[in-house]
Design a protein around this motif. Sequence first.
Motif, PDB file in Angstrom:
ATOM      1  N   VAL A  65      27.435  -6.988 -27.337  1.00  0.00           N
ATOM      2  CA  VAL A  65      28.764  -6.472 -27.657  1.00  0.00           C
ATOM      3  C   VAL A  65      29.817  -7.426 -27.087  1.00  0.00           C
ATOM      4  O   VAL A  65      29.629  -8.018 -26.024  1.00  0.00           O
ATOM      5  N   SER A  66      30.939  -7.564 -27.784  1.00  0.00           N
ATOM      6  CA  SER A  66      32.028  -8.407 -27.294  1.00  0.00           C
ATOM      7  C   SER A  66      32.456  -7.962 -25.902  1.00  0.00           C
ATOM      8  O   SER A  66      32.433  -6.776 -25.589  1.00  0.00           O
ATOM      9  N   VAL A  67      32.870  -8.907 -25.080  1.00  0.00           N
ATOM     10  CA  VAL A  67      33.310  -8.579 -23.729  1.00  0.00           C
ATOM     11  C   VAL A  67      34.558  -7.711 -23.790  1.00  0.00           C
ATOM     12  O   VAL A  67      35.415  -7.897 -24.652  1.00  0.00           O
ATOM     13  N   ASP A  68      34.636  -6.727 -22.888  1.00  0.00           N
ATOM     14  CA  ASP A  68      35.825  -5.882 -22.809  1.00  0.00           C
ATOM     15  C   ASP A  68      36.854  -6.573 -21.913  1.00  0.00           C
ATOM     16  O   ASP A  68      36.602  -7.646 -21.366  1.00  0.00           O
ATOM     17  N   ALA A  69      38.027  -5.949 -21.765  1.00  0.00           N
ATOM     18  CA  ALA A  69      39.107  -6.555 -20.988  1.00  0.00           C
ATOM     19  C   ALA A  69      38.692  -6.807 -19.540  1.00  0.00           C
ATOM     20  O   ALA A  69      38.981  -7.868 -18.988  1.00  0.00           O
ATOM     21  N   ARG A  70      37.985  -5.870 -18.927  1.00  0.00           N
ATOM     22  CA  ARG A  70      37.564  -6.023 -17.536  1.00  0.00           C
ATOM     23  C   ARG A  70      36.670  -7.253 -17.368  1.00  0.00           C
ATOM     24  O   ARG A  70      36.885  -8.077 -16.485  1.00  0.00           O
ATOM     25  N   LYS A  71      35.657  -7.357 -18.220  1.00  0.00           N
ATOM     26  CA  LYS A  71      34.731  -8.506 -18.105  1.00  0.00           C
ATOM     27  C   LYS A  71      35.441  -9.811 -18.452  1.00  0.00           C
ATOM     28  O   LYS A  71      35.171 -10.850 -17.837  1.00  0.00           O
ATOM     29  N   ALA A  72      36.327  -9.789 -19.443  1.00  0.00           N
ATOM     30  CA  ALA A  72      37.040 -11.013 -19.826  1.00  0.00           C
ATOM     31  C   ALA A  72      37.896 -11.526 -18.673  1.00  0.00           C
ATOM     32  O   ALA A  72      37.889 -12.723 -18.365  1.00  0.00           O
ATOM     33  N   PHE A  73      38.621 -10.612 -18.009  1.00  0.00           N
ATOM     34  CA  PHE A  73      39.441 -11.045 -16.882  1.00  0.00           C
ATOM     35  C   PHE A  73      38.591 -11.448 -15.683  1.00  0.00           C
ATOM     36  O   PHE A  73      38.924 -12.398 -14.975  1.00  0.00           O
ATOM     37  N   LEU A  74      37.486 -10.776 -15.445  1.00  0.00           N
ATOM     38  CA  LEU A  74      36.582 -11.203 -14.368  1.00  0.00           C
ATOM     39  C   LEU A  74      36.039 -12.597 -14.654  1.00  0.00           C
ATOM     40  O   LEU A  74      35.994 -13.448 -13.755  1.00  0.00           O
ATOM     41  N   ARG A  75      35.607 -12.842 -15.899  1.00  0.00           N
ATOM     42  CA  ARG A  75      35.130 -14.174 -16.277  1.00  0.00           C
ATOM     43  C   ARG A  75      36.208 -15.217 -16.013  1.00  0.00           C
ATOM     44  O   ARG A  75      35.951 -16.286 -15.477  1.00  0.00           O
ATOM     45  N   GLY A  76      37.443 -14.880 -16.395  1.00  0.00           N
ATOM     46  CA  GLY A  76      38.550 -15.800 -16.195  1.00  0.00           C
ATOM     47  C   GLY A  76      38.823 -16.072 -14.733  1.00  0.00           C
ATOM     48  O   GLY A  76      39.000 -17.220 -14.318  1.00  0.00           O
ATOM     49  N   LEU A  77      38.858 -15.029 -13.915  1.00  0.00           N
ATOM     50  CA  LEU A  77      39.145 -15.208 -12.489  1.00  0.00           C
ATOM     51  C   LEU A  77      38.024 -15.943 -11.766  1.00  0.00           C
ATOM     52  O   LEU A  77      38.278 -16.720 -10.854  1.00  0.00           O
ATOM     53  N   ILE A  78      36.787 -15.710 -12.175  1.00  0.00           N
ATOM     54  CA  ILE A  78      35.670 -16.435 -11.551  1.00  0.00           C
ATOM     55  C   ILE A  78      35.753 -17.925 -11.863  1.00  0.00           C
ATOM     56  O   ILE A  78      35.301 -18.757 -11.081  1.00  0.00           O
ATOM     57  N   ARG A  79      36.382 -18.277 -12.972  1.00  0.00           N
ATOM     58  CA  ARG A  79      36.583 -19.693 -13.287  1.00  0.00           C
ATOM     59  C   ARG A  79      37.422 -20.385 -12.223  1.00  0.00           C
ATOM     60  O   ARG A  79      37.370 -21.595 -12.076  1.00  0.00           O
ATOM     61  N   ALA A  80      38.236 -19.613 -11.484  1.00  0.00           N
ATOM     62  CA  ALA A  80      39.065 -20.186 -10.428  1.00  0.00           C
ATOM     63  C   ALA A  80      38.282 -20.442  -9.143  1.00  0.00           C
ATOM     64  O   ALA A  80      38.795 -21.075  -8.226  1.00  0.00           O
ATOM     65  N   VAL A  81      37.045 -19.975  -9.065  1.00  0.00           N
ATOM     66  CA  VAL A  81      36.219 -20.227  -7.883  1.00  0.00           C
ATOM     67  C   VAL A  81      35.890 -21.724  -7.840  1.00  0.00           C
ATOM     68  O   VAL A  81      35.422 -22.282  -8.837  1.00  0.00           O
ATOM     69  N   PRO A  82      36.171 -22.371  -6.711  1.00  0.00           N
ATOM     70  CA  PRO A  82      35.858 -23.803  -6.629  1.00  0.00           C
ATOM     71  C   PRO A  82      34.387 -24.087  -6.963  1.00  0.00           C
ATOM     72  O   PRO A  82      33.495 -23.327  -6.608  1.00  0.00           O
ATOM     73  N   PHE A  83      34.165 -25.133  -7.694  1.00  0.00           N
ATOM     74  CA  PHE A  83      32.852 -25.630  -8.111  1.00  0.00           C
ATOM     75  C   PHE A  83      32.188 -24.775  -9.187  1.00  0.00           C
ATOM     76  O   PHE A  83      31.024 -24.971  -9.496  1.00  0.00           O
ATOM     77  N   ASN A  84      32.911 -23.810  -9.781  1.00  0.00           N
ATOM     78  CA  ASN A  84      32.346 -23.030 -10.877  1.00  0.00           C
ATOM     79  C   ASN A  84      31.895 -23.949 -12.013  1.00  0.00           C
ATOM     80  O   ASN A  84      30.850 -23.734 -12.601  1.00  0.00           O
ATOM     81  N   GLY A  85      32.680 -24.957 -12.303  1.00  0.00           N
ATOM     82  CA  GLY A  85      32.324 -25.887 -13.377  1.00  0.00           C
ATOM     83  C   GLY A  85      30.986 -26.565 -13.147  1.00  0.00           C
ATOM     84  O   GLY A  85      30.208 -26.765 -14.084  1.00  0.00           O
ATOM     85  N   PHE A  86      30.690 -26.884 -11.899  1.00  0.00           N
ATOM     86  CA  PHE A  86      29.418 -27.528 -11.578  1.00  0.00           C
ATOM     87  C   PHE A  86      28.242 -26.571 -11.702  1.00  0.00           C
ATOM     88  O   PHE A  86      27.108 -26.990 -11.882  1.00  0.00           O
TER      89      PHE A  86
END
Length: 152
Positions: A102-123
């Motif tokens: 199922v498509s991500v809901d608003a809660r999961k979408a914003f959590l995904r977005g905020l976790i992107r701000a965690v240093p080294f997430n890209g790695f």
Amino acid sequence: MEQLIETSIFTDEVNLHHASSGQRFANYLIDVVTFYAFIFCFFFALASVAPEFTNSILVYVDNGLVSLLMYGLYMGTIEVIFQGRSLGKLVTGTKAVTEDGVSVDARKAFLRGLIRAVPFNGFSGLGYHCNPWHDRWTKTHVVDIKKSALPL
């Protein structure tokens, strides 16, 4: 002998075929360019209306952590509006979904977005099977829409 990591999830109704590392990298590049274009346009418009306000804000935006946080909020907002898709995902034919397809809901979408701000997430997404923290921690997947059977 190396054991290959399974890149698909099958249930009775759902077949999730994970997006390739190349698709995920293309998503990232397109989304970062789109984000910086949006920020440029936003601050250009803001500077034409309130130049003194813009100068004081730019001091904070220049901070790397603040930029990461803004990127996370931007990505969360975009994934909410477009139901798990960003411009990068639209171009590559991928989508962020939950474990049941199922498509991500608003809660999961914003959590995904905020976790992107965690240093080294890209790695955390490097490796044979691209599974960055913002997917693991929210129990979401980015899937290839053409190869997946998603619920309606």
